[in-house]
Design an enzyme around this catalytic site. Sequence first.
Site, PDB file in Angstrom:
ATOM      1  N   ASN A 213       0.854  -1.194   0.000  1.00 21.40           N
ATOM      2  CA  ASN A 213       0.000   0.000   0.000  1.00 21.40           C
ATOM      3  C   ASN A 213       0.886   1.240   0.000  1.00 21.40           C
ATOM      4  OD1 ASN A 213      -1.667   2.137   0.510  1.00 21.40           O
ATOM      5  ND2 ASN A 213      -2.815   1.165   2.173  1.00 21.40           N
ATOM      6  N   PHE A 214       1.138   1.765  -1.196  1.00 25.20           N
ATOM      7  CA  PHE A 214       1.900   3.003  -1.356  1.00 25.20           C
ATOM      8  C   PHE A 214       0.942   4.131  -1.694  1.00 25.20           C
ATOM      9  CE2 PHE A 214       5.783   0.477  -3.048  1.00 25.20           C
ATOM     10  CZ  PHE A 214       6.162   0.196  -1.756  1.00 25.20           C
TER      11      PHE A 214
ATOM     12  N   CYS B 280      -2.189   5.215   0.426  1.00 23.00           N
ATOM     13  CA  CYS B 280      -3.092   5.856   1.373  1.00 23.00           C
ATOM     14  C   CYS B 280      -2.775   7.359   1.464  1.00 23.00           C
ATOM     15  CB  CYS B 280      -2.963   5.192   2.734  1.00 23.00           C
ATOM     16  SG  CYS B 280      -4.301   5.639   3.831  1.00 23.00           S
TER      17      CYS B 280
ATOM     18  N   ASN C 212      -5.414   3.780  -5.921  1.00 22.16           N
ATOM     19  CA  ASN C 212      -5.864   4.045  -4.566  1.00 22.16           C
ATOM     20  C   ASN C 212      -6.684   5.335  -4.623  1.00 22.16           C
ATOM     21  OD1 ASN C 212      -6.079   4.141  -1.676  1.00 22.16           O
ATOM     22  ND2 ASN C 212      -4.218   2.907  -1.587  1.00 22.16           N
ATOM     23  N   THR C 213      -7.044   5.877  -3.505  1.00 22.78           N
ATOM     24  CA  THR C 213      -7.983   7.003  -3.518  1.00 22.78           C
ATOM     25  C   THR C 213      -7.311   8.339  -3.876  1.00 22.78           C
ATOM     26  OG1 THR C 213      -7.654   7.190  -1.152  1.00 22.78           O
ATOM     27  CG2 THR C 213      -9.590   5.958  -1.892  1.00 22.78           C
TER      28      THR C 213
ATOM     29  N   CYS D  47     -37.955  13.264 -29.337  1.00 24.78           N
ATOM     30  CA  CYS D  47     -37.654  14.589 -28.771  1.00 24.78           C
ATOM     31  C   CYS D  47     -38.810  15.093 -27.908  1.00 24.78           C
ATOM     32  CB  CYS D  47     -37.382  15.565 -29.922  1.00 24.78           C
ATOM     33  SG  CYS D  47     -37.045  17.247 -29.352  1.00 24.78           S
TER      34      CYS D  47
ATOM     35  N   CYS E 278     -22.803  22.206 -37.701  1.00 22.23           N
ATOM     36  CA  CYS E 278     -22.502  21.137 -36.730  1.00 22.23           C
ATOM     37  C   CYS E 278     -21.059  20.641 -36.894  1.00 22.23           C
ATOM     38  CB  CYS E 278     -23.475  19.973 -36.914  1.00 22.23           C
ATOM     39  SG  CYS E 278     -23.153  18.579 -35.818  1.00 22.23           S
TER      40      CYS E 278
ATOM     41  N   CYS F  68     -28.776  15.773 -23.554  1.00 23.40           N
ATOM     42  CA  CYS F  68     -30.167  15.376 -23.832  1.00 23.40           C
ATOM     43  C   CYS F  68     -30.658  14.427 -22.737  1.00 23.40           C
ATOM     44  CB  CYS F  68     -30.239  14.687 -25.192  1.00 23.40           C
ATOM     45  SG  CYS F  68     -31.902  14.063 -25.556  1.00 23.40           S
TER      46      CYS F  68
HETATM   47  C1  LIG Z   1     -13.159   3.430   3.767  1.00 17.57           C
HETATM   48  C2  LIG Z   1     -12.044   3.025   2.879  1.00 17.57           C
HETATM   49  C3  LIG Z   1     -10.916   2.461   3.406  1.00 17.57           C
HETATM   50  C4  LIG Z   1      -9.859   2.080   2.596  1.00 17.57           C
HETATM   51  N1  LIG Z   1      -8.771   1.500   3.155  1.00 17.57           N
HETATM   52  C5  LIG Z   1      -7.760   1.079   2.364  1.00 17.57           C
HETATM   53  C6  LIG Z   1      -6.659   0.385   2.915  1.00 17.57           C
HETATM   54  O1  LIG Z   1      -6.580   0.123   4.107  1.00 17.57           O
HETATM   55  N2  LIG Z   1      -5.660   0.024   2.071  1.00 17.57           N
HETATM   56  C7  LIG Z   1      -5.690   0.263   0.740  1.00 17.57           C
HETATM   57  O2  LIG Z   1      -4.757  -0.110   0.017  1.00 17.57           O
HETATM   58  N3  LIG Z   1      -6.746   0.904   0.181  1.00 17.57           N
HETATM   59  C8  LIG Z   1      -7.777   1.308   0.970  1.00 17.57           C
HETATM   60  N4  LIG Z   1      -8.867   1.911   0.400  1.00 17.57           N
HETATM   61  C9  LIG Z   1      -8.875   2.174  -1.056  1.00 17.57           C
HETATM   62  C10 LIG Z   1      -9.557   1.047  -1.844  1.00 17.57           C
HETATM   63  O3  LIG Z   1      -8.904  -0.185  -1.701  1.00 17.57           O
HETATM   64  C11 LIG Z   1      -9.635   1.395  -3.346  1.00 17.57           C
HETATM   65  O4  LIG Z   1      -8.321   1.537  -3.833  1.00 17.57           O
HETATM   66  C12 LIG Z   1     -10.382   2.682  -3.629  1.00 17.57           C
HETATM   67  O5  LIG Z   1     -11.485   2.804  -2.769  1.00 17.57           O
HETATM   68  C13 LIG Z   1     -10.866   2.763  -5.089  1.00 17.57           C
HETATM   69  O6  LIG Z   1     -11.770   1.736  -5.388  1.00 17.57           O
HETATM   70  P1  LIG Z   1     -13.381   1.965  -5.423  1.00 17.57           P
HETATM   71  O7  LIG Z   1     -13.629   3.115  -6.334  1.00 17.57           O
HETATM   72  O8  LIG Z   1     -13.939   0.653  -5.898  1.00 17.57           O
HETATM   73  O9  LIG Z   1     -13.776   2.276  -4.028  1.00 17.57           O
HETATM   74  C14 LIG Z   1      -9.939   2.286   1.204  1.00 17.57           C
HETATM   75  C15 LIG Z   1     -11.098   2.849   0.664  1.00 17.57           C
HETATM   76  C16 LIG Z   1     -12.154   3.197   1.476  1.00 17.57           C
HETATM   77  C17 LIG Z   1     -13.389   3.767   0.869  1.00 17.57           C
END
Ligand SMILES: Cc1cc2nc3c(=O)[nH]c(=O)nc-3n(C[C@H](O)[C@H](O)[C@H](O)COP(=O)(O)O)c2cc1C
Length: 437
Positions: A136-137, A139, A204-205, A347, A382, A392
């Site tokens: 996990n790089f 978070c 990841n997020t 339409c 167009c 639409c």
């Molecule tokens: C509440 C929550 C906790 C998460 N915890 C982790 C985590 O502990 N380790 C990790 O690698 N990703 C974590 N993620 C990220 C997810 O694994 C994933 O990469 C991200 O949510 C994108 O996928 P999704 O759009 O299907 O949610 C977490 C996401 C959420 C929403």
Amino acid sequence: MADIRSNFVGIKSPNPFWLASAPPTDKAYNVVRAFKAGWGGVVWKTLGEEGPPVVNVNGPRYGAIWGADRRLLGLNNIELITDRDLETNLREIKQVKRDWPDRAMVVSIMVPCTEDAWKAILLRVEETGADGIELNFGCPHGMSERGMGAAVGQVPEYIEMVVRWCKQYTRMPVITKLTPNITDVRKPARAAHAGGTDAVSLINTINSITSVDLDDFAPQPTIDGKGTHGGYCGPAVKPIALNMVAEIARDPETHGLPISAIGGITTWRDAAEFMALGAGNAQVCTAVMTYGFKIVEEMIDGLKNWMDEKGHRDLDAIIGRAVPNVTDWQYLNLNYVTKARIDQDLCIKCGRCHIACEDTSHQAITSMVDGKRHFEVIDAECVGCNLCVNVCPVEGCIDMVPLAAGAMDRRTDRTVSPDYANWTTHPNNPAAKVAAE
Ligand SMILES: Cc1cc2nc3c(=O)[nH]c(=O)nc-3n(C[C@H](O)[C@H](O)[C@H](O)COP(=O)(O)O)c2cc1C
């Protein structure tokens, strides 16, 4: 029937649908129910080093963006890695793997950036009989401030170094999970590849603030008057993830590197799109947090049905199929001409196409004809942009119709030339010109 069994870097699972590392995979109780529902594998919620478990906030940890129907489109969280102790997690992982040998059990790990810390945890995870590890790089909050997670994922040299340690100290396949909070995702992917990773997973997020409370003037979720950025995920991030997966899949330096796709995957179709762009399998988080474990049933059936319909016998028949069709802008055929067509029977005369076209730039859709509301495309104006299709509210009401070779484009007064079909080498193609020179 199509065969959807998956073999991702030697990790076998009955289908390509894995749960991503997150709350649904944080304990045996959850993972067992997920396996019962049919999930092919899981990435266990990220484990940290031995010691006092991390402490999460005790207030709201989510923010959200909804569609007009209140459907969840984007989710933001400020949760950390597992807050359960290491020993309990490892014991449960071992037991679940023993009870469910045919499912993929991958363990996500995040420890401080020292060789000893990684070596110590790898030995303990290997002991559980898990099939692989995910680094996990990614978070983006809470852990990155402590020099972990995205703090490592944003520095290619650190990625390469940690991946090397992992390859040195474990026999398990190593999947490197990448953060999207960087400028060019190919750089960390190349670093992971150089370190010897077996695969990358992404995304990841995404760093985000979803909303601000205008009474308290604080970002939401608000913890005692303060807020912080969180990690964004769910359907809203899918386009970003698709692009990043494609970028890595078509990068000559990482070509062939297995990719586990993550980001907004909610249906079999989402997963198939990622696989077409080069992903070997698909991980899901937000969709399961929203709709529950059972959605995998529809994912399995939907994927199989589509593959049967199209004659794709196994996953290899779809993985990477769209990669050759992802190109740079300059290679797009500028002589491919389309015009919008409005189906007058469908339409509803709302006028949204007219307003969008009128106020955007092109003035190519009528609003009144003979004193009546009437919406029709003016071909001579167009440009074929398809904004009208996208605004639409009636699906299928507006179509984009390509002009056939030999037809006259009334906007440019030029004939669509048959040899324009061969755009890649056409002399009018600036990219072809550059290549020829
Ligand atoms: C509440 C929550 C906790 C998460 N915890 C982790 C985590 O502990 N380790 C990790 O690698 N990703 C974590 N993620 C990220 C997810 O694994 C994933 O990469 C991200 O949510 C994108 O996928 P999704 O759009 O299907 O949610 C977490 C996401 C959420 C929403």
